[in-house]
Write a protein that holds these residues in place. Structure first.
Motif, mmCIF file in Angstrom:
data_model
loop_
_atom_site.group_PDB
_atom_site.id
_atom_site.type_symbol
_atom_site.label_atom_id
_atom_site.label_comp_id
_atom_site.label_asym_id
_atom_site.label_seq_id
_atom_site.Cartn_x
_atom_site.Cartn_y
_atom_site.Cartn_z
ATOM 1 N N THR A 45 0.854 -1.177 0.000
ATOM 2 C CA THR A 45 0.000 0.000 0.000
ATOM 3 C C THR A 45 0.891 1.228 0.000
ATOM 4 O OG1 THR A 45 -1.655 -1.219 1.263
ATOM 5 C CG2 THR A 45 -1.876 1.169 1.220
ATOM 6 N N PRO A 47 0.080 4.974 0.278
ATOM 7 C CA PRO A 47 -0.951 5.997 0.444
ATOM 8 C C PRO A 47 -0.513 7.411 0.083
ATOM 9 C CG PRO A 47 -0.086 5.368 2.561
ATOM 10 C CD PRO A 47 0.568 4.464 1.552
ATOM 11 N N HIS A 63 -3.500 7.073 -3.725
ATOM 12 C CA HIS A 63 -3.370 5.976 -2.772
ATOM 13 C C HIS A 63 -3.362 4.715 -3.633
ATOM 14 C CE1 HIS A 63 -4.840 4.107 1.240
ATOM 15 N NE2 HIS A 63 -4.433 3.137 0.453
ATOM 16 N N TYR A 119 -6.168 4.946 -6.532
ATOM 17 C CA TYR A 119 -7.229 5.816 -6.034
ATOM 18 C C TYR A 119 -6.662 7.234 -6.006
ATOM 19 C CZ TYR A 119 -9.041 1.283 -4.592
ATOM 20 O OH TYR A 119 -9.468 -0.019 -4.587
ATOM 21 N N ASP A 129 -10.270 6.906 -10.341
ATOM 22 C CA ASP A 129 -9.812 5.626 -9.815
ATOM 23 C C ASP A 129 -9.500 4.715 -10.998
ATOM 24 O OD1 ASP A 129 -10.281 6.572 -7.253
ATOM 25 O OD2 ASP A 129 -12.250 5.637 -7.107
ATOM 26 N N VAL A 148 -10.324 0.811 0.311
ATOM 27 C CA VAL A 148 -10.283 2.242 0.070
ATOM 28 C C VAL A 148 -11.700 2.667 -0.315
ATOM 29 C CG1 VAL A 148 -9.253 4.126 -1.261
ATOM 30 C CG2 VAL A 148 -7.892 2.097 -0.702
#
Length: 155
Positions: A45, A47, A63, A119, A129, A148
Protein backbone atom coordinates in the motif's frame (compact mmCIF):
# COMPACT_ATOMS: atom_id res chain seq x y z
CA UNK A 1 17.48 -21.55 0.95
CA UNK A 2 20.22 -19.67 2.78
CA UNK A 3 19.80 -15.91 3.19
CA UNK A 4 23.01 -15.20 1.27
CA UNK A 5 21.74 -17.30 -1.60
CA UNK A 6 18.42 -15.41 -1.73
CA UNK A 7 19.68 -11.90 -1.10
CA UNK A 8 23.18 -11.97 -2.53
CA UNK A 9 22.32 -10.19 -5.78
CA UNK A 10 20.54 -7.17 -4.25
CA UNK A 11 22.20 -3.82 -4.89
CA UNK A 12 19.93 -1.35 -3.07
CA UNK A 13 19.01 -2.99 0.24
CA UNK A 14 21.24 -2.17 3.19
CA UNK A 15 23.03 0.77 1.62
CA UNK A 16 22.59 4.40 0.77
CA UNK A 17 20.48 4.95 -2.32
CA UNK A 18 19.17 7.96 -4.17
CA UNK A 19 15.76 8.37 -5.72
CA UNK A 20 15.93 7.41 -9.42
CA UNK A 21 15.32 10.36 -11.75
CA UNK A 22 12.58 8.53 -13.68
CA UNK A 23 10.66 5.22 -13.62
CA UNK A 24 12.62 4.06 -16.68
CA UNK A 25 15.89 4.45 -14.76
CA UNK A 26 14.61 2.81 -11.57
CA UNK A 27 15.85 -0.70 -10.89
CA UNK A 28 13.17 -3.07 -9.62
CA UNK A 29 14.87 -5.95 -7.86
CA UNK A 30 13.45 -9.40 -7.21
CA UNK A 31 14.37 -12.24 -4.92
CA UNK A 32 13.54 -15.93 -5.13
CA UNK A 33 10.26 -16.80 -3.38
CA UNK A 34 11.16 -19.14 -0.51
CA UNK A 35 7.49 -20.24 -0.42
CA UNK A 36 7.19 -20.98 -4.16
CA UNK A 37 4.50 -23.60 -4.65
CA UNK A 38 2.33 -22.09 -1.91
CA UNK A 39 -0.39 -19.75 -3.16
CA UNK A 40 -0.65 -16.58 -1.05
CA UNK A 41 -1.33 -12.90 -1.57
CA UNK A 42 1.19 -10.09 -1.03
CA UNK A 43 -0.11 -6.53 -0.58
CA UNK A 44 1.75 -3.25 -0.84
CA UNK A 45 0.00 0.00 0.00
CA UNK A 46 1.40 3.37 -1.02
CA UNK A 47 -0.95 6.00 0.44
CA UNK A 48 1.27 8.93 -0.52
CA UNK A 49 2.11 8.20 -4.17
CA UNK A 50 2.89 11.29 -6.23
CA UNK A 51 3.48 12.09 -9.89
CA UNK A 52 3.16 15.16 -12.08
CA UNK A 53 0.49 16.21 -14.52
CA UNK A 54 2.19 15.96 -17.93
CA UNK A 55 0.52 19.17 -19.12
CA UNK A 56 0.60 21.56 -16.15
CA UNK A 57 3.48 20.07 -14.15
CA UNK A 58 1.32 20.26 -11.02
CA UNK A 59 1.59 17.39 -8.52
CA UNK A 60 -0.97 14.60 -8.47
CA UNK A 61 -1.53 12.36 -5.46
CA UNK A 62 -2.84 8.81 -5.18
CA UNK A 63 -3.37 5.98 -2.77
CA UNK A 64 -2.10 2.83 -4.52
CA UNK A 65 -2.95 -0.70 -3.42
CA UNK A 66 -1.02 -3.49 -5.12
CA UNK A 67 -1.92 -7.16 -4.60
CA UNK A 68 -0.12 -10.07 -6.20
CA UNK A 69 0.16 -13.83 -5.91
CA UNK A 70 3.83 -14.62 -6.41
CA UNK A 71 5.21 -17.53 -8.35
CA UNK A 72 9.01 -17.88 -8.35
CA UNK A 73 9.84 -14.25 -7.48
CA UNK A 74 9.10 -11.59 -4.85
CA UNK A 75 9.70 -7.88 -5.34
CA UNK A 76 12.31 -6.45 -2.97
CA UNK A 77 10.40 -3.76 -1.08
CA UNK A 78 13.10 -1.06 -0.98
CA UNK A 79 13.47 -1.23 -4.76
CA UNK A 80 9.67 -0.99 -5.06
CA UNK A 81 9.67 2.08 -2.80
CA UNK A 82 12.38 3.72 -4.91
CA UNK A 83 10.58 2.80 -8.14
CA UNK A 84 7.32 4.32 -6.91
CA UNK A 85 9.21 7.38 -5.65
CA UNK A 86 10.71 7.87 -9.11
CA UNK A 87 7.28 8.96 -10.34
CA UNK A 88 7.53 12.07 -8.14
CA UNK A 89 9.11 14.07 -10.97
CA UNK A 90 7.54 12.09 -13.81
CA UNK A 91 4.79 13.56 -15.94
CA UNK A 92 2.05 11.11 -16.89
CA UNK A 93 -1.71 10.82 -16.67
CA UNK A 94 -3.23 8.77 -13.83
CA UNK A 95 -4.13 5.89 -16.13
CA UNK A 96 -0.61 5.66 -17.54
CA UNK A 97 1.06 5.73 -14.11
CA UNK A 98 -1.23 3.05 -12.65
CA UNK A 99 -1.11 0.61 -15.56
CA UNK A 100 2.64 1.17 -16.17
CA UNK A 101 3.40 0.17 -12.58
CA UNK A 102 1.39 -3.02 -12.98
CA UNK A 103 3.03 -3.93 -16.29
CA UNK A 104 6.55 -3.32 -14.97
CA UNK A 105 5.88 -5.56 -11.98
CA UNK A 106 4.40 -8.27 -14.20
CA UNK A 107 7.47 -8.11 -16.46
CA UNK A 108 9.84 -8.32 -13.48
CA UNK A 109 8.04 -10.88 -11.30
CA UNK A 110 5.95 -13.03 -13.64
CA UNK A 111 3.39 -13.46 -10.84
CA UNK A 112 0.51 -15.91 -10.87
CA UNK A 113 -1.84 -12.94 -10.53
CA UNK A 114 -1.61 -9.19 -9.98
CA UNK A 115 -4.06 -6.37 -9.33
CA UNK A 116 -3.54 -2.66 -8.73
CA UNK A 117 -6.00 -0.06 -7.54
CA UNK A 118 -5.00 3.56 -8.12
CA UNK A 119 -7.23 5.82 -6.03
CA UNK A 120 -6.33 9.31 -7.25
CA UNK A 121 -7.24 12.39 -5.30
CA UNK A 122 -9.45 14.93 -7.09
CA UNK A 123 -8.03 17.07 -9.84
CA UNK A 124 -10.43 19.74 -11.05
CA UNK A 125 -13.00 18.41 -8.60
CA UNK A 126 -13.04 14.90 -10.10
CA UNK A 127 -11.37 11.91 -8.43
CA UNK A 128 -10.11 9.26 -10.86
CA UNK A 129 -9.81 5.63 -9.82
CA UNK A 130 -7.86 3.21 -12.04
CA UNK A 131 -8.06 -0.58 -11.71
CA UNK A 132 -5.99 -3.20 -13.53
CA UNK A 133 -5.94 -6.96 -13.02
CA UNK A 134 -4.28 -9.81 -14.91
CA UNK A 135 -7.21 -12.24 -14.70
CA UNK A 136 -9.34 -14.06 -12.14
CA UNK A 137 -8.02 -14.44 -8.60
CA UNK A 138 -6.39 -17.89 -8.24
CA UNK A 139 -8.52 -20.44 -6.43
CA UNK A 140 -7.92 -20.95 -2.71
CA UNK A 141 -6.11 -17.60 -2.28
CA UNK A 142 -7.64 -15.09 0.09
CA UNK A 143 -7.43 -11.60 -1.37
CA UNK A 144 -9.15 -9.05 0.87
CA UNK A 145 -11.00 -6.01 -0.39
CA UNK A 146 -8.61 -3.13 -1.01
CA UNK A 147 -10.36 -1.17 1.73
CA UNK A 148 -10.28 2.24 0.07
CA UNK A 149 -13.73 3.86 0.21
CA UNK A 150 -15.04 5.83 -2.76
CA UNK A 151 -14.20 9.51 -2.60
CA UNK A 152 -16.90 11.44 -0.77
CA UNK A 153 -15.43 14.93 -0.54
CA UNK A 154 -16.82 16.91 2.38
CA UNK A 155 -20.26 15.27 2.24
Amino acid sequence: MADKEIYGNLTQLGGATTLPESPDKAELERVPNPQAGTAYCVRFTAPEFTSLCPITGQPDFAHLVLDYVPDQWLVESKSLKLYLGSFRNHGAFHEDCTVSIAKRLIETLEPQWLRIGGYWYPRGGIPIDIFYQTGPIPQDVWVPDQGVPPYRGRG
